[in-house]
Design an enzyme around this catalytic site. Sequence first.
Site, short mmCIF file in Angstrom:
data_model
loop_
_atom_site.label_atom_id
_atom_site.label_comp_id
_atom_site.label_asym_id
_atom_site.label_seq_id
_atom_site.Cartn_x
_atom_site.Cartn_y
_atom_site.Cartn_z
N CYS A 1 0.92 -1.26 0.14
CA CYS A 1 -0.12 0.08 -0.11
C CYS A 1 0.75 1.36 -0.12
CB CYS A 1 -0.98 0.10 1.22
SG CYS A 1 -0.09 0.20 2.72
N CYS B 1 3.57 1.77 2.92
CA CYS B 1 4.72 0.93 2.60
C CYS B 1 5.72 1.76 1.91
CB CYS B 1 4.29 -0.64 1.80
SG CYS B 1 3.33 -1.44 2.67
N ASP C 1 6.88 28.99 -32.15
CA ASP C 1 8.13 29.21 -33.08
C ASP C 1 7.47 29.07 -34.56
OD1 ASP C 1 10.76 29.49 -34.03
OD2 ASP C 1 10.68 27.45 -34.35
#
Length: 780
Positions: A51, A54, A469
């Site tokens: 989970c 952890c 550009d």
Amino acid sequence: MTRRSSDTTSPSASARAGTADAVRAGSSGRTGGAGARDGVSVDLAISGMTCASCAGRVERKLGKLDGVSATVNYATERARVEAPAGTDLATLLAAVESAGYTATEHRPEVVEEEDTLAPLRRRTLVSVALAVPVVALAMVPALQFSAWQWVSLALALPVVLWGGWPFHRAAAVNLRHGAATMDTLVSVGTLAALLWSLYALVLGTAGQIGMTHGFVWLAGDADGSGAIYLEAAAGVTAFVLVGRYLEGRSKRSAGAALRALLESGAKDVAVRREVDGTVREVRVPVEELAVGEHFVVRPGEKVAADGVVVDGSSAVDVSALTGEPVPAEVGPGDEVAGGGVNAGGRLVVRAEKVGADTQLAQTAALVERAQEGKADVQRLADRVSSIFVPVVVGLAVAVLGFWLGAGAGWATALTAAVAVLIIACPCALGLATPTALMVGTGRGASMGIVVRGPEVLEQTRRVDVVVLDKTGTVTTGRMSLADVAPAPGQDAGEVLRLAGALEAASEHPIARAITAAAQEAAAQEGLPDVTGFASRDGLGVEGSVEGRAVVVGRPRLLAERGLAVDALDAARAEAEASGRTVVAVGWDGAVRGLLVVADTLKPTSADAVRQLRALGLRPLLVTGDHEAAARAVAAEVGVEEVVAGVLPAGKVDVVRRLQEQGHVVAVVGDGVNDAAALAQADLGLAIGTGTDVAVEASDLTLVRGDLRSAADAVRLSRATLRTIRGNLRWAFAYNVAAIPLAAAGVLTPMVAGAAMALSSVFVVTNSLRLRRFRSRSGAV
């Protein structure tokens, strides 16, 4: 927000592999990616996490090492570690192991083919098979034969003890380290239900032969010492195992795009090498191919490395890399990318980039790095998860005490407390962001959109101005013949034919454009030969074609040769007013016509601008070209605001000025002159066909070179962020709503276990919807 390009650089796969070596050897210098200043970076594969809590524990353990910082991703089961130069890899691995998990160096270029879910699948299937009759007997009184409760115990014991062993083992490891995770909740809840059931069977009245009882949905309906919860113990274990298995499968699906990208490269290659004094084709593993070697690509084979075609012509399918559905025609001198599939004739290619330096490997590395990172919303979820489990354990104890204090009895109190433990598992919270990020970035990679990091997704939501550009972004950056204006009484075809023949001897971009048009027009007859060719730097060329003294170049050169262009002043003025370049052509003492050359507009640019406007973005064309050319291009694509004649520093000033006005600015560019603006922008999008400097300074790379991909990138990023936020809303709402219900005795532990498992599956499934995202630029 301003960024330095050095902070956004991501290393290639080889650089990361070299990082691990540097960690082992204790070498100095920067070998890793962003944030690894004066140190090294290494990726670790973490095993045993269940989970988000952890992941938080591993992060904290690694963070306690001197100078070490780590980002741990629960969904990808990987840790990105930044450490001081000289840090030993074994030290990092030991830190992870001290937290109760295992770690190895992660090698992204190695694709795992073994079925890592097989043990979990086996444990899940056995547990479900044993748990189903236990649940059925508890829920349907008509099925309760004599001594049914003892049979249920025999079936439930292996489910809780063997099937749930991973939870119990992890909970014990966590307890030893003074921590609590989702496994703690599941283990305590199921063992409590099992122990209570054993007490009721052995010391209470539940073990009497012939005893029956109905299934209860509410904790308040529990029946004292006659109540058993074997169905809760077995059912919760089975539900959590099923949820974890489905979660694992979904996570594998979420990473499928990256695995497909890694697997799309060639495994071996036919190299042309000298053997016994003669050049032969030798088939070797692709790892043995060296830069500069020539290799052969037959029809149906994959291109082994980035290179240049030296012989042959064919169509190469690069959809795996760029998302472009139409194969690209290539011939001698054309570049090909590794991973492309040869769909036509035989090609001989000179290797320019091999292994981890290829575009395919670089793209995979960038995608993986984006999946490893964390967005701000995920960091919030991690902070919540890190304190969530201890709070839930405390809440469960409080619920137990409340029900006992209210005189409800041990059965009711234990049922409510166990339900709180089970329903509160923060799985969905931990999966909400990383699964959506994995699917979104993977889908982007398959469309030729490479996202550099999760923070990019959050920036796209806020962007309101996009700076474009011109050359190479809105236009192709290649000159082409736009028009032929013959002098009165002259033939346009003859003007182009003689000019093209003369310009064929020149390497100037304008000369190449004129020659290409002339060759196309005279495809059958071909162009005549030229003698006495001479180039006049900055002015043009002259020579003899079919006995005529031909001059091609600026009007000034023709004037020096006594050829007046006054008769074509109107056509010349019109062309120059539109920003195009005028080339005069003359022979035999007279001007014969004008050739109008212009940078070619990309056919998709106007549609791209429309799509950007539809997304609420305000387009702005900023270019170093002169005003007339810039405004002509802007008018064609539908951009109203133009800033022309600016140097690279001027582009940065434009971006900074917009930011000072409160705008969030995106910049799309492709050249070295765009790199500074891309780095200054809040969101930099580099055209992948441009320079490496521009790509390194950007947040998003558009591999296809199609400006419409910029709109696709913004749409995909926003869709991914919407999914993340939706997942988090669901996860938070689920826990906020469910925990009070469990504490109030509305849910039994088994119902809570089913709801918890389904919430995780819902979050992952919702993320997988991003795989259906469709491009509007023709990408597959």
